[in-house]
Write a protein that holds these residues in place. Structure first.
Motif, PDB file in Angstrom:
ATOM      1  N   GLY A  19      -6.041  -0.609 -15.077  1.00 56.05           N
ATOM      2  CA  GLY A  19      -7.025   0.295 -15.663  1.00 56.05           C
ATOM      3  C   GLY A  19      -6.418   1.663 -15.918  1.00 56.05           C
ATOM      4  O   GLY A  19      -5.330   1.990 -15.430  1.00 56.05           O
ATOM      5  N   VAL A  20      -7.149   2.461 -16.676  1.00 59.10           N
ATOM      6  CA  VAL A  20      -6.632   3.775 -17.062  1.00 59.10           C
ATOM      7  C   VAL A  20      -6.481   4.712 -15.861  1.00 59.10           C
ATOM      8  O   VAL A  20      -5.654   5.623 -15.887  1.00 59.10           O
ATOM      9  CB  VAL A  20      -7.529   4.433 -18.142  1.00 59.10           C
ATOM     10  CG1 VAL A  20      -7.481   3.633 -19.428  1.00 59.10           C
ATOM     11  CG2 VAL A  20      -8.960   4.585 -17.648  1.00 59.10           C
ATOM     12  N   ASP A  21      -7.248   4.495 -14.803  1.00 62.34           N
ATOM     13  CA  ASP A  21      -7.189   5.358 -13.626  1.00 62.34           C
ATOM     14  C   ASP A  21      -6.432   4.728 -12.457  1.00 62.34           C
ATOM     15  O   ASP A  21      -6.577   5.145 -11.314  1.00 62.34           O
ATOM     16  CB  ASP A  21      -8.602   5.730 -13.187  1.00 62.34           C
ATOM     17  CG  ASP A  21      -9.416   4.524 -12.754  1.00 62.34           C
ATOM     18  OD1 ASP A  21      -9.058   3.386 -13.118  1.00 62.34           O
ATOM     19  OD2 ASP A  21     -10.424   4.725 -12.049  1.00 62.34           O
ATOM     20  N   ALA A  22      -5.607   3.719 -12.718  1.00 62.79           N
ATOM     21  CA  ALA A  22      -4.921   2.989 -11.645  1.00 62.79           C
ATOM     22  C   ALA A  22      -4.053   3.907 -10.781  1.00 62.79           C
ATOM     23  O   ALA A  22      -4.059   3.789  -9.557  1.00 62.79           O
ATOM     24  CB  ALA A  22      -4.082   1.855 -12.229  1.00 62.79           C
ATOM     25  N   ARG A  23      -3.343   4.809 -11.393  1.00 65.82           N
ATOM     26  CA  ARG A  23      -2.471   5.703 -10.615  1.00 65.82           C
ATOM     27  C   ARG A  23      -3.286   6.598  -9.675  1.00 65.82           C
ATOM     28  O   ARG A  23      -2.940   6.747  -8.504  1.00 65.82           O
ATOM     29  CB  ARG A  23      -1.625   6.567 -11.546  1.00 65.82           C
ATOM     30  CG  ARG A  23      -0.636   7.451 -10.805  1.00 65.82           C
ATOM     31  CD  ARG A  23       0.270   8.152 -11.772  1.00 65.82           C
ATOM     32  NE  ARG A  23       0.942   7.184 -12.632  1.00 65.82           N
ATOM     33  CZ  ARG A  23       2.209   6.839 -12.516  1.00 65.82           C
ATOM     34  NH1 ARG A  23       2.951   7.398 -11.595  1.00 65.82           N
ATOM     35  NH2 ARG A  23       2.752   5.957 -13.316  1.00 65.82           N
ATOM     36  N   GLU A  24      -4.385   7.149 -10.157  1.00 65.79           N
ATOM     37  CA  GLU A  24      -5.226   7.994  -9.314  1.00 65.79           C
ATOM     38  C   GLU A  24      -5.851   7.186  -8.171  1.00 65.79           C
ATOM     39  O   GLU A  24      -5.958   7.665  -7.044  1.00 65.79           O
ATOM     40  CB  GLU A  24      -6.332   8.665 -10.137  1.00 65.79           C
ATOM     41  CG  GLU A  24      -5.825   9.678 -11.139  1.00 65.79           C
ATOM     42  CD  GLU A  24      -5.297   9.055 -12.427  1.00 65.79           C
ATOM     43  OE1 GLU A  24      -5.697   7.915 -12.765  1.00 65.79           O
ATOM     44  OE2 GLU A  24      -4.460   9.696 -13.079  1.00 65.79           O
ATOM     45  N   GLN A  32       1.589  -0.729 -17.234  1.00 64.58           N
ATOM     46  CA  GLN A  32       0.257  -1.342 -17.266  1.00 64.58           C
ATOM     47  C   GLN A  32      -0.494  -1.274 -15.941  1.00 64.58           C
ATOM     48  O   GLN A  32      -1.711  -1.379 -15.928  1.00 64.58           O
ATOM     49  CB  GLN A  32       0.347  -2.827 -17.666  1.00 64.58           C
ATOM     50  CG  GLN A  32       0.925  -3.084 -19.023  1.00 64.58           C
ATOM     51  CD  GLN A  32       2.453  -3.101 -19.002  1.00 64.58           C
ATOM     52  OE1 GLN A  32       3.085  -3.216 -17.967  1.00 64.58           O
ATOM     53  NE2 GLN A  32       3.047  -2.953 -20.174  1.00 64.58           N
ATOM     54  N   ASP A  33       0.213  -1.143 -14.806  1.00 65.08           N
ATOM     55  CA  ASP A  33      -0.477  -1.234 -13.526  1.00 65.08           C
ATOM     56  C   ASP A  33       0.280  -0.557 -12.397  1.00 65.08           C
ATOM     57  O   ASP A  33       1.394  -0.092 -12.574  1.00 65.08           O
ATOM     58  CB  ASP A  33      -0.758  -2.695 -13.171  1.00 65.08           C
ATOM     59  CG  ASP A  33       0.434  -3.606 -13.401  1.00 65.08           C
ATOM     60  OD1 ASP A  33       1.579  -3.136 -13.257  1.00 65.08           O
ATOM     61  OD2 ASP A  33       0.223  -4.770 -13.728  1.00 65.08           O
TER      62      ASP A  33
END
Length: 123
Positions: free
Chosen positions: A70-75, A109-110
């Motif tokens: 998802g777009v917020d995976a790093r956070e 991507q992840d």
């Protein structure tokens, strides 16, 4: 490597796993709590559990690999990491004696988290 789509099967994870193994393995409940901590979408890419014992205690050693997308995976990965060792876990009949992140990696991507946990039977 086995993969499990936890988003669609979370409601079925804990009851069926506990019946299938017929033991007091806390891994299914620990997985459910780790997935909740990671947020959606997350996939349990690997989860193993094996017996562990010392002179005074019995328990299980767990190794878990999570893939956050998802777009917020790093956070979400950063939030997952923050305070992990002090987190409270609800595992009837067990407690988490040790939990730590063994490896983290990012791809375009992840985000990947590999962790180990030691649960001890609470007599």
């Amino acid at each position: 490597m086995t993969s499990m789509d936890i988003v669609r099967r979370l409601d079925n994870l804990v009851p069926n796993e506990a019946k299938r193994i017929g033991s007091r393995d806390p891994l299914p409940r620990l997985l459910a709590q780790l997935v909740a901590r990671a947020g959606e979408p997350v996939t349990v890419e690997r989860a193993t559990s094996r017996p562990w014992a010392s002179a005074l205690f019995e328990g299980r050693r767990h190794v878990v690999a999570l893939r956050l997308t998802g777009v917020d995976a790093r956070e979400r990965r950063v939030r997952f990491d923050a305070g992990l060792e002090e987190a409270e876990w609800t595992l009837p009949g067990h407690f988490v004696a040790d939990i730590s992140i063994d490896e983290q990696r990012s791809t375009p991507q992840d985000e990947w988290i590999e962790l180990s946990a030691l649960t001890i039977e609470d007599w």
